[in-house]
Design an enzyme around this catalytic site. Sequence first.
Site, PDB file in Angstrom:
ATOM      1  N   TYR A 112       7.084  20.587  -4.151  1.00 48.89           N
ATOM      2  CA  TYR A 112       7.779  20.997  -2.677  1.00 48.89           C
ATOM      3  C   TYR A 112       8.374  22.229  -2.779  1.00 48.89           C
ATOM      4  O   TYR A 112       8.283  22.888  -1.504  1.00 48.89           O
ATOM      5  CB  TYR A 112       8.779  20.034  -2.915  1.00 48.89           C
ATOM      6  CG  TYR A 112       8.263  18.626  -2.272  1.00 48.89           C
ATOM      7  CD1 TYR A 112       8.688  18.286  -1.040  1.00 48.89           C
ATOM      8  CD2 TYR A 112       8.145  17.543  -3.374  1.00 48.89           C
ATOM      9  CE1 TYR A 112       8.062  17.020  -0.612  1.00 48.89           C
ATOM     10  CE2 TYR A 112       7.705  16.257  -2.696  1.00 48.89           C
ATOM     11  CZ  TYR A 112       7.568  15.854  -1.619  1.00 48.89           C
ATOM     12  OH  TYR A 112       7.392  14.917  -0.994  1.00 48.89           O
ATOM     13  N   PRO A 145      -3.700  10.768   8.324  1.00 56.61           N
ATOM     14  CA  PRO A 145      -2.741  11.299   7.707  1.00 56.61           C
ATOM     15  C   PRO A 145      -1.397  10.978   8.500  1.00 56.61           C
ATOM     16  O   PRO A 145      -1.163  11.060   9.767  1.00 56.61           O
ATOM     17  CB  PRO A 145      -3.049  12.733   7.784  1.00 56.61           C
ATOM     18  CG  PRO A 145      -4.036  13.019   8.722  1.00 56.61           C
ATOM     19  CD  PRO A 145      -4.613  11.766   9.023  1.00 56.61           C
ATOM     20  N   GLU A 149      10.466   9.045  -3.744  1.00 56.51           N
ATOM     21  CA  GLU A 149       9.190   9.237  -4.183  1.00 56.51           C
ATOM     22  C   GLU A 149       9.250   9.073  -5.849  1.00 56.51           C
ATOM     23  O   GLU A 149       8.397   8.265  -6.487  1.00 56.51           O
ATOM     24  CB  GLU A 149       8.296  10.457  -4.201  1.00 56.51           C
ATOM     25  CG  GLU A 149       7.786  10.540  -2.800  1.00 56.51           C
ATOM     26  CD  GLU A 149       7.424  11.842  -2.473  1.00 56.51           C
ATOM     27  OE1 GLU A 149       7.116  12.797  -3.051  1.00 56.51           O
ATOM     28  OE2 GLU A 149       7.154  11.970  -0.995  1.00 56.51           O
ATOM     29  N   VAL A 171     -13.506  -1.349  11.559  1.00 55.28           N
ATOM     30  CA  VAL A 171     -13.000  -1.654  10.030  1.00 55.28           C
ATOM     31  C   VAL A 171     -11.688  -1.831   9.586  1.00 55.28           C
ATOM     32  O   VAL A 171     -11.109  -2.169   8.583  1.00 55.28           O
ATOM     33  CB  VAL A 171     -13.569  -0.302   9.044  1.00 55.28           C
ATOM     34  CG1 VAL A 171     -12.501   0.758   9.265  1.00 55.28           C
ATOM     35  CG2 VAL A 171     -13.535  -0.592   7.611  1.00 55.28           C
ATOM     36  N   GLN A 216      -8.021   6.870   0.952  1.00 59.36           N
ATOM     37  CA  GLN A 216      -7.227   5.377   0.809  1.00 59.36           C
ATOM     38  C   GLN A 216      -7.953   4.576   1.507  1.00 59.36           C
ATOM     39  O   GLN A 216      -8.354   4.660   2.629  1.00 59.36           O
ATOM     40  CB  GLN A 216      -5.810   5.904   1.356  1.00 59.36           C
ATOM     41  CG  GLN A 216      -4.950   6.767   0.497  1.00 59.36           C
ATOM     42  CD  GLN A 216      -3.639   7.609   1.204  1.00 59.36           C
ATOM     43  OE1 GLN A 216      -4.049   7.772   2.204  1.00 59.36           O
ATOM     44  NE2 GLN A 216      -2.797   7.997   0.267  1.00 59.36           N
ATOM     45  N   TYR A 217      -7.941   3.204   0.966  1.00 57.45           N
ATOM     46  CA  TYR A 217      -8.669   2.105   1.495  1.00 57.45           C
ATOM     47  C   TYR A 217      -7.609   0.961   1.267  1.00 57.45           C
ATOM     48  O   TYR A 217      -7.171   0.533   0.278  1.00 57.45           O
ATOM     49  CB  TYR A 217      -9.923   1.947   0.714  1.00 57.45           C
ATOM     50  CG  TYR A 217     -10.814   3.010   1.087  1.00 57.45           C
ATOM     51  CD1 TYR A 217     -11.400   3.396   2.213  1.00 57.45           C
ATOM     52  CD2 TYR A 217     -11.423   3.748  -0.190  1.00 57.45           C
ATOM     53  CE1 TYR A 217     -12.496   4.172   2.271  1.00 57.45           C
ATOM     54  CE2 TYR A 217     -12.130   4.709  -0.215  1.00 57.45           C
ATOM     55  CZ  TYR A 217     -13.062   4.927   1.068  1.00 57.45           C
ATOM     56  OH  TYR A 217     -13.864   6.150   1.225  1.00 57.45           O
ATOM     57  N   HIS A 255       2.334  10.106  -0.270  1.00 57.06           N
ATOM     58  CA  HIS A 255       2.647  10.821  -1.492  1.00 57.06           C
ATOM     59  C   HIS A 255       2.540  10.268  -3.086  1.00 57.06           C
ATOM     60  O   HIS A 255       1.683  11.001  -3.875  1.00 57.06           O
ATOM     61  CB  HIS A 255       3.747  11.606  -1.296  1.00 57.06           C
ATOM     62  CG  HIS A 255       3.844  12.456  -0.489  1.00 57.06           C
ATOM     63  ND1 HIS A 255       4.895  13.273   0.161  1.00 57.06           N
ATOM     64  CD2 HIS A 255       2.868  13.138   0.595  1.00 57.06           C
ATOM     65  CE1 HIS A 255       4.592  14.129   1.101  1.00 57.06           C
ATOM     66  NE2 HIS A 255       3.459  14.098   1.517  1.00 57.06           N
TER      67      HIS A 255
END
EC number: 1.14.12.17
Length: 395
Positions: free
Chosen positions: A95, A391, A137, A275, A207-208, A85
């Site tokens: 939220y 996810p 967060e 990968v 995202q990597y 997040h």
Amino acid sequence: MLSQKTMDIIKATAPVLEVTGTEITTKFYQMLFDAHPELLNIFNHTNQKQGRQQTALANAVYAAAVNIERLEAILPAVGKIAHKHRSLGVKPEHYPVVGEFLLKAIKEVLQDGATEEILQAWAEAYGVIADVFISLEKEMYKEAEAIEGGWNGFKEFIITKKVEESSVITSFYLKPADKSALPSYLPGQYITVQLQIPGENYTQNRQYSLSSAYTPDYYRISVKREDEQDPNGTVSPYLHTNLLEGDSIFVSVPAGDFYIDVNDQAPITLISGGVGVTPMYSMLESITQQNSARPVTFIHAARSQAVHAFAKEVAALADSLQNGKSYVVYEQGDNVSDFTGYLTPEILKQIVDQQSSFYVCGPVPFMKAVINALAEIGVPAEQVHYEFFGPAIAI
């Protein structure tokens, strides 16, 4: 804190959620995006199309229901989700919107089974869980901005170099456009790359894993090119084909809870498939920089030598360690690999120290097979750590 009555109601609905969870979350996302299409700028569209997001959220809701009296049991999952997040830019104001449409979806799917009492209990439970995420967060955002070289949200980077690592994987070297020093990261963490692709209506976020040990000069990601006809093939073909050295992309501060302590001297085994080698290479390179005597075993599985990235680099790094070993398993046999076929319990039993900590990364079927194989040869579950590309759940 939740009342006992609320917890009893939530627990009572768990069996229903086990059966209808994915139906509820599918309806939830449909209703959410119809009302708030701007949220499609945050979500991974591929995960939505393939149903992975819906399934992940359903599993998370069910886990919350089952563990409602001991929510600490789901804290590891909460931490993983919170990292995602923060890296995507999910904010507190999201939220209440999510809560509103989750309750509407529960009502629509369960109909008369979703009594006012049940909906009120879930509203109360969602509020408590949302507060945990918001609080966690908030601290993560503060840390990302406060760390030396850190920033808030997404920052422009320049692709300074592209290197073909295999027939399907290319590395991208990224430097900040403002030429500032880069914040450090832990080996195994990832960044979120944000792209506006021509012809796409919404921002694409992916995202990597960072695929090298930390350096203040650049970040490196190594991306597998998916087929453009494949549901995964939106961002990676664009990166490989359309983005050139000198082009810019936007990046968030590194995140993730899948990493190693490079100062630990206990034995460690790194196992990757395809990968999934990217965070493992960062871990291995980081260990070698410590001139460590730590026993390290690196195992990589791939279809063939042609698609194997960092083969020579991994072998050289493992050889440079006092107690380093590396092995290669190719599905399509040749004279280069140590083993042919799949990574089986029999192979693992030959080459691993069962007392070591195990880190596993790769496609989900590969990881399931490896984790089951480790269990079969007697490795306790608490010694096995893993990361998969998909996810955890988003929001």
